[in-house]
Write a protein that holds these residues in place. Structure first.
Motif, PDB file in Angstrom:
ATOM      1  N   ARG A  34      72.894  42.132  34.992  1.00  0.00           N
ATOM      2  CA  ARG A  34      72.716  43.540  34.628  1.00  0.00           C
ATOM      3  C   ARG A  34      71.352  43.757  33.949  1.00  0.00           C
ATOM      4  O   ARG A  34      70.611  44.668  34.304  1.00  0.00           O
ATOM      5  CB  ARG A  34      73.854  43.956  33.696  1.00  0.00           C
ATOM      6  N   CYS A  35      71.007  42.924  32.971  1.00  0.00           N
ATOM      7  CA  CYS A  35      69.718  43.077  32.277  1.00  0.00           C
ATOM      8  C   CYS A  35      68.556  42.802  33.227  1.00  0.00           C
ATOM      9  O   CYS A  35      67.509  43.445  33.139  1.00  0.00           O
ATOM     10  CB  CYS A  35      69.647  42.181  31.043  1.00  0.00           C
ATOM     11  N   ARG A  36      68.753  41.853  34.137  1.00  0.00           N
ATOM     12  CA  ARG A  36      67.694  41.571  35.134  1.00  0.00           C
ATOM     13  C   ARG A  36      67.427  42.815  35.973  1.00  0.00           C
ATOM     14  O   ARG A  36      66.292  43.166  36.252  1.00  0.00           O
ATOM     15  CB  ARG A  36      68.129  40.418  36.044  1.00  0.00           C
ATOM     16  N   LYS A  37      68.531  43.486  36.345  1.00  0.00           N
ATOM     17  CA  LYS A  37      68.404  44.686  37.160  1.00  0.00           C
ATOM     18  C   LYS A  37      67.704  45.816  36.384  1.00  0.00           C
ATOM     19  O   LYS A  37      66.876  46.557  36.929  1.00  0.00           O
ATOM     20  CB  LYS A  37      69.793  45.150  37.611  1.00  0.00           C
ATOM     21  N   GLU A  38      68.044  45.919  35.101  1.00  0.00           N
ATOM     22  CA  GLU A  38      67.420  46.931  34.235  1.00  0.00           C
ATOM     23  C   GLU A  38      65.918  46.690  34.110  1.00  0.00           C
ATOM     24  O   GLU A  38      65.116  47.616  34.172  1.00  0.00           O
ATOM     25  CB  GLU A  38      68.057  46.899  32.834  1.00  0.00           C
ATOM     26  N   VAL A  39      65.578  45.408  33.907  1.00  0.00           N
ATOM     27  CA  VAL A  39      64.157  45.065  33.773  1.00  0.00           C
ATOM     28  C   VAL A  39      63.423  45.383  35.073  1.00  0.00           C
ATOM     29  O   VAL A  39      62.324  45.941  35.071  1.00  0.00           O
ATOM     30  CB  VAL A  39      63.984  43.575  33.377  1.00  0.00           C
ATOM     31  N   GLU A  40      64.075  45.071  36.178  1.00  0.00           N
ATOM     32  CA  GLU A  40      63.469  45.347  37.493  1.00  0.00           C
ATOM     33  C   GLU A  40      63.265  46.852  37.684  1.00  0.00           C
ATOM     34  O   GLU A  40      62.221  47.288  38.172  1.00  0.00           O
ATOM     35  CB  GLU A  40      64.401  44.781  38.582  1.00  0.00           C
ATOM     36  N   PHE A  41      64.258  47.617  37.266  1.00  0.00           N
ATOM     37  CA  PHE A  41      64.162  49.084  37.346  1.00  0.00           C
ATOM     38  C   PHE A  41      62.967  49.572  36.525  1.00  0.00           C
ATOM     39  O   PHE A  41      62.148  50.355  37.004  1.00  0.00           O
ATOM     40  CB  PHE A  41      65.475  49.713  36.847  1.00  0.00           C
ATOM     41  N   SER A  42      62.881  49.080  35.297  1.00  0.00           N
ATOM     42  CA  SER A  42      61.781  49.503  34.418  1.00  0.00           C
ATOM     43  C   SER A  42      60.421  49.123  34.994  1.00  0.00           C
ATOM     44  O   SER A  42      59.482  49.921  34.959  1.00  0.00           O
ATOM     45  CB  SER A  42      61.928  48.859  33.042  1.00  0.00           C
ATOM     46  N   ARG A  43      60.334  47.917  35.516  1.00  0.00           N
ATOM     47  CA  ARG A  43      59.065  47.465  36.117  1.00  0.00           C
ATOM     48  C   ARG A  43      58.638  48.389  37.233  1.00  0.00           C
ATOM     49  O   ARG A  43      57.494  48.822  37.310  1.00  0.00           O
ATOM     50  CB  ARG A  43      59.239  46.057  36.700  1.00  0.00           C
ATOM     51  N   ASN A  44      59.583  48.696  38.114  1.00  0.00           N
ATOM     52  CA  ASN A  44      59.260  49.552  39.262  1.00  0.00           C
ATOM     53  C   ASN A  44      58.948  50.977  38.840  1.00  0.00           C
ATOM     54  O   ASN A  44      58.065  51.623  39.397  1.00  0.00           O
ATOM     55  CB  ASN A  44      60.417  49.541  40.258  1.00  0.00           C
ATOM     56  N   LEU A  45      59.690  51.429  37.834  1.00  0.00           N
ATOM     57  CA  LEU A  45      59.457  52.775  37.307  1.00  0.00           C
ATOM     58  C   LEU A  45      58.034  52.887  36.764  1.00  0.00           C
ATOM     59  O   LEU A  45      57.311  53.844  37.050  1.00  0.00           O
ATOM     60  CB  LEU A  45      60.481  53.041  36.198  1.00  0.00           C
ATOM     61  N   GLU A  46      57.628  51.897  36.013  1.00  0.00           N
ATOM     62  CA  GLU A  46      56.300  51.958  35.386  1.00  0.00           C
ATOM     63  C   GLU A  46      55.191  51.745  36.412  1.00  0.00           C
ATOM     64  O   GLU A  46      54.110  52.314  36.282  1.00  0.00           O
ATOM     65  CB  GLU A  46      56.217  50.946  34.238  1.00  0.00           C
ATOM     66  N   ARG A  47      55.463  50.946  37.427  1.00  0.00           N
ATOM     67  CA  ARG A  47      54.469  50.778  38.501  1.00  0.00           C
ATOM     68  C   ARG A  47      54.279  52.129  39.203  1.00  0.00           C
ATOM     69  O   ARG A  47      53.152  52.545  39.465  1.00  0.00           O
ATOM     70  CB  ARG A  47      54.949  49.711  39.499  1.00  0.00           C
ATOM     71  N   ALA A  48      55.392  52.824  39.454  1.00  0.00           N
ATOM     72  CA  ALA A  48      55.304  54.148  40.093  1.00  0.00           C
ATOM     73  C   ALA A  48      54.579  55.133  39.175  1.00  0.00           C
ATOM     74  O   ALA A  48      53.798  55.970  39.645  1.00  0.00           O
ATOM     75  CB  ALA A  48      56.703  54.657  40.430  1.00  0.00           C
ATOM     76  N   ALA A  49      54.837  55.032  37.865  1.00  0.00           N
ATOM     77  CA  ALA A  49      54.173  55.944  36.915  1.00  0.00           C
ATOM     78  C   ALA A  49      52.659  55.711  36.919  1.00  0.00           C
ATOM     79  O   ALA A  49      51.874  56.649  36.828  1.00  0.00           O
ATOM     80  CB  ALA A  49      54.737  55.745  35.510  1.00  0.00           C
ATOM     81  N   ARG A  50      52.265  54.438  37.047  1.00  0.00           N
ATOM     82  CA  ARG A  50      50.832  54.123  37.078  1.00  0.00           C
ATOM     83  C   ARG A  50      50.169  54.617  38.354  1.00  0.00           C
ATOM     84  O   ARG A  50      48.998  54.966  38.352  1.00  0.00           O
ATOM     85  CB  ARG A  50      50.613  52.605  36.961  1.00  0.00           C
TER      86      ARG A  50
ATOM     87  N   PRO B 114      68.654  48.884  44.842  1.00  0.00           N
ATOM     88  CA  PRO B 114      68.188  47.586  45.357  1.00  0.00           C
ATOM     89  C   PRO B 114      66.656  47.618  45.468  1.00  0.00           C
ATOM     90  O   PRO B 114      66.071  48.681  45.665  1.00  0.00           O
ATOM     91  CB  PRO B 114      68.827  47.505  46.747  1.00  0.00           C
ATOM     92  N   ASP B 115      66.032  46.464  45.314  1.00  0.00           N
ATOM     93  CA  ASP B 115      64.577  46.385  45.194  1.00  0.00           C
ATOM     94  C   ASP B 115      63.800  47.175  46.244  1.00  0.00           C
ATOM     95  O   ASP B 115      62.842  47.860  45.920  1.00  0.00           O
ATOM     96  CB  ASP B 115      64.131  44.915  45.250  1.00  0.00           C
ATOM     97  N   GLU B 116      64.227  47.090  47.508  1.00  0.00           N
ATOM     98  CA  GLU B 116      63.414  47.701  48.565  1.00  0.00           C
ATOM     99  C   GLU B 116      63.309  49.226  48.410  1.00  0.00           C
ATOM    100  O   GLU B 116      62.342  49.830  48.829  1.00  0.00           O
ATOM    101  CB  GLU B 116      63.937  47.305  49.962  1.00  0.00           C
ATOM    102  N   LYS B 117      64.310  49.837  47.751  1.00  0.00           N
ATOM    103  CA  LYS B 117      64.308  51.296  47.593  1.00  0.00           C
ATOM    104  C   LYS B 117      63.184  51.783  46.660  1.00  0.00           C
ATOM    105  O   LYS B 117      62.745  52.915  46.731  1.00  0.00           O
ATOM    106  CB  LYS B 117      65.665  51.762  47.048  1.00  0.00           C
ATOM    107  N   TYR B 118      62.752  50.886  45.765  1.00  0.00           N
ATOM    108  CA  TYR B 118      61.703  51.277  44.818  1.00  0.00           C
ATOM    109  C   TYR B 118      60.358  51.503  45.501  1.00  0.00           C
ATOM    110  O   TYR B 118      59.463  52.085  44.945  1.00  0.00           O
ATOM    111  CB  TYR B 118      61.542  50.210  43.728  1.00  0.00           C
ATOM    112  N   GLU B 119      60.223  50.970  46.698  1.00  0.00           N
ATOM    113  CA  GLU B 119      58.944  51.114  47.411  1.00  0.00           C
ATOM    114  C   GLU B 119      58.850  52.472  48.113  1.00  0.00           C
ATOM    115  O   GLU B 119      57.800  52.831  48.628  1.00  0.00           O
ATOM    116  CB  GLU B 119      58.791  49.999  48.463  1.00  0.00           C
TER     117      GLU B 119
END
Ligand SMILES: [Zn+2]
Lengths: 184, 193
Positions: A34-50, B114-119
């Motif tokens: 669950r925490c791994r997924k949260e961290v992944e979400f945050s990473r992707n969110l911030e990459r999109a924000a950048r 899932p990861d691929e959706k973030y792209e």
């Protein structure tokens, strides 16, 4: 099992975990999907924000800014007029002298050889050019040199013209420009 | 090779005013983004940006060579926007106290993707919309952080806020963004296929 706090999660995203905490956080992440997924979400969110697209101003924006700046760069018509006041006054004076000479000649009847008008014009233009060029160092030489075969009356007109011009140029250079500079 | 901002400033100060147009072209989009995220109104943001460039031009002889042009310019722009906000009655300079928050997450695990959706473009535009909607208080600091990759020190220099306030606002801004995007995901705007 205590999940990561928001603050700890951002530290993971930023890579700014404190040394004492790092092991505990990483061990937790290892075992908590669950925490791994949260961290992944945050990473992707911030990459999109950048990589969020930038807002663009209208197409003529730069031109408009430069247009607002331009008035600071160009002198106003008023300043131009005052800067050239001596020239304007000198031209007025020349025209007055010419007009005076023409009316004088008509009263005296037809003249032969070089007329008063052509003499006055030729001498004046020569003087004016020299005075503008040489002022103030060679003022006296400029007044003296080309004076040779002129009648007494023409000499008076020339002298009057030259002195007037000298005064105007002096006023222009020494007084008006200083006043303008002070007003800025 | 691209001419540096410093070279352009030297040219402007030497009398080559046209070099300023190049400087404007270089910084207008990022400047507009910051102004939009603070003022939330296109027309007003463009006016503020124009105002900031004109102020920068007049102040250029006093440019502090120790900082970059962008940091120096964003400080002017930030202040122009903050003044406009305070005229509206929104004080961006007010200091917040309080903790950085240690609570749990607002985003339920089942809404995460899932990861691929973030792209996807959909996710990108959802995040863009949400960052644009952040209150000016947080939006300004998050924009400097995300868009310009600025350090805390640079953000402090631009905003004139104490370091602690900058840290708190950035944290809260990032959390707000996380929550609002999480809510969007939960509301099914971007379904997991
Ligand atoms: Zn966990």
């Amino acid at each position: 099992m205590n999940h990561l706090t928001e603050n700890e999660m951002l530290q993971v995203v930023d890579g700014s975990m404190l040394n004492g905490e790092k092991t505990r956080i990483l061990v937790h992440l290892e075992s908590c999907p669950r925490c791994r997924k949260e961290v992944e979400f945050s990473r992707n969110l911030e990459r999109a924000a950048r990589s969020a697209p930038l807002s663009k101003p209208s197409r003529e924006f730069t031109a408009r800014v430069m247009g607002r700046i331009a008035p600071q760069l160009k002198p106003s018509i008023g300043t131009w007029f005052i800067n050239n006041l001596a020239n304007i006054l000198a031209m007025t004076l020349v025209l007055t002298v010419v007009w005076y000479a023409v009316t004088l000649k008509k009263a005296d009847g037809p003249a032969t050889g070089p007329t008063v008008v052509s003499n006055a014009l030729a001498v004046y233009s020569e003087y004016y050019a020299k005075v503008r060029e040489l002022f103030p160092a060679d003022r006296i030489r400029a007044v003296q040199s080309p004076m040779t075969d002129q009648s007494a009356e023409t000499n008076k007109i020339i002298l009057f013209t030259v002195i007037s011009i000298l005064i105007l140029v002096a006023v222009d250079r020494l007084v008006l420009r200083r006043v303008i500079r002070l007003r800025r | 090779m691209q001419i540096t901002d410093v070279t352009l400033i030297q040219r402007i100060l030497a009398g080559e005013k046209k070099a300023f147009a190049e400087l404007v072209d270089r910084h207008k989009d990022r400047g507009m983004t910051l102004a939009m995220r603070m003022l939330k109104n296109r027309e007003e943001a463009e006016e503020a940006l124009q105002d900031a460039f004109i102020r920068a031009f007049s102040a250029l002889p006093r440019f502090e060579w120790k900082s970059s042009f962008s940091t120096w310019f964003y400080r002017i722009l930030y202040n122009v926007c903050a003044t406009r906000l305070s005229r509206r009655g929104e004080d961006i300079h007010m200091h917040l106290d309080g903790s950085e928050g240690e609570g749990g997450f607002d985003v339920p695990a089942e809404d995460l993707l899932p990861d691929e959706k973030y792209e996807s473009d959909e996710f990108q535009s959802m995040v863009t919309r949400e960052i644009e909607a952040l209150p000016a208080l947080y939006g300004s600091i998050c924009t400097l952080f995300f868009m310009q990759d600025m350090s805390y020190d640079q953000i402090v220099e631009i905003t004139g806020l104490p370091l602690g306030t900058v840290k708190v606002r950035l944290f809260r801004g990032r959390m707000l963004l996380r929550q609002s995007v999480g809510r969007r995901l939960g509301s099914g705007k971007l379904k997991v296929v």
